[in-house]
Write a protein that holds these residues in place. Sequence first.
Motif, PDB file in Angstrom:
ATOM      1  N   ALA A 122      -0.628  15.969 -13.503  1.00 13.13           N
ATOM      2  CA  ALA A 122      -1.452  15.621 -12.347  1.00 13.13           C
ATOM      3  C   ALA A 122      -0.783  14.551 -11.499  1.00 13.13           C
ATOM      4  CB  ALA A 122      -2.825  15.142 -12.811  1.00 13.13           C
TER       5      ALA A 122
ATOM      6  N   PRO B 209      -3.533  17.880  -7.931  1.00 14.25           N
ATOM      7  CA  PRO B 209      -4.624  18.635  -8.551  1.00 14.25           C
ATOM      8  C   PRO B 209      -4.216  19.993  -9.104  1.00 14.25           C
ATOM      9  CG  PRO B 209      -5.346  17.640  -6.487  1.00 14.25           C
ATOM     10  CD  PRO B 209      -3.866  17.442  -6.560  1.00 14.25           C
TER      11      PRO B 209
ATOM     12  N   PHE C 198      -7.700  18.884 -12.858  1.00 14.25           N
ATOM     13  CA  PHE C 198      -7.854  19.021 -11.404  1.00 14.25           C
ATOM     14  C   PHE C 198      -8.272  17.698 -10.768  1.00 14.25           C
ATOM     15  CE2 PHE C 198     -10.419  20.301  -7.652  1.00 14.25           C
ATOM     16  CZ  PHE C 198      -9.423  20.950  -6.936  1.00 14.25           C
ATOM     17  N   LEU C 199      -9.256  17.039 -11.362  1.00 15.86           N
ATOM     18  CA  LEU C 199      -9.753  15.781 -10.797  1.00 15.86           C
ATOM     19  C   LEU C 199      -8.742  14.651 -10.942  1.00 15.86           C
ATOM     20  CD1 LEU C 199     -13.503  15.799 -11.895  1.00 15.86           C
ATOM     21  CD2 LEU C 199     -12.534  16.334  -9.653  1.00 15.86           C
TER      22      LEU C 199
ATOM     23  N   TYR D  13      -6.594  14.120  -7.897  1.00 12.43           N
ATOM     24  CA  TYR D  13      -7.248  13.414  -6.796  1.00 12.43           C
ATOM     25  C   TYR D  13      -7.437  11.933  -7.114  1.00 12.43           C
ATOM     26  CZ  TYR D  13      -8.206  17.786  -4.390  1.00 12.43           C
ATOM     27  OH  TYR D  13      -8.061  18.981  -3.721  1.00 12.43           O
TER      28      TYR D  13
END
Length: 206
Positions: A49, A54, A106-107, A110
């Motif tokens: 990541a 993401p 995914f988070l 960010y």
Amino acid sequence: MNKKFNAKQLTLLGLMTALLLLMSFTPLGYLNIGPLAITFNVIPVAVSALALGPVGGLIAGSVFGLTSFLQAIGVGGVSMLGSTLFSINPFFSILLCFVPRMLDGFLLGYIFRSVSKLNRVAACFVTGFAAAFLNTLFFMSALILLFGQTEYMQGLINGQNILLFVCAFVGVNAVFEMLSSTVITGAVGSVLLKAGFIQTPAKKAD
């Protein structure tokens, strides 16, 4: 940041995927300290990541979920919890294996992007902490949501308050996993920043 991965990033993603598979199916992914069993499997997800955003986190999280699913069906090792839940409801078990890990990865992309606008090195450590914390949070939430009313889970809960059950279930292991993920991901991320594997927004001027 470009949506396409460059050669360095693709190489790193391949290495993190291979490392995740190795860690998941060998003792390298676990550290036994007395009664504690600490897993490092979230760290390759966090590093992916950092370097690929993401999408990279999502890919690595999917691989993590795949290893959990394989162990639930007895491939590359056996997860007693996973195999029991799979026998109760295979579809819910698949969701439990994949969704929390994919959402976590995914988070994380960010989270790293947001914090790196303030301080890029600190963002690596924050992302490492978030990797272990969110993985535990999402997995336990999905476990309660999907299987909380089953006879098996009700037997484990045994009339306890849900919050107390979760704390007892994850135990001290979760704390050590958060600490190890924070330190190792932060250290690896700092090296990757210097090596140019990670492209981030410049730090805001005071």
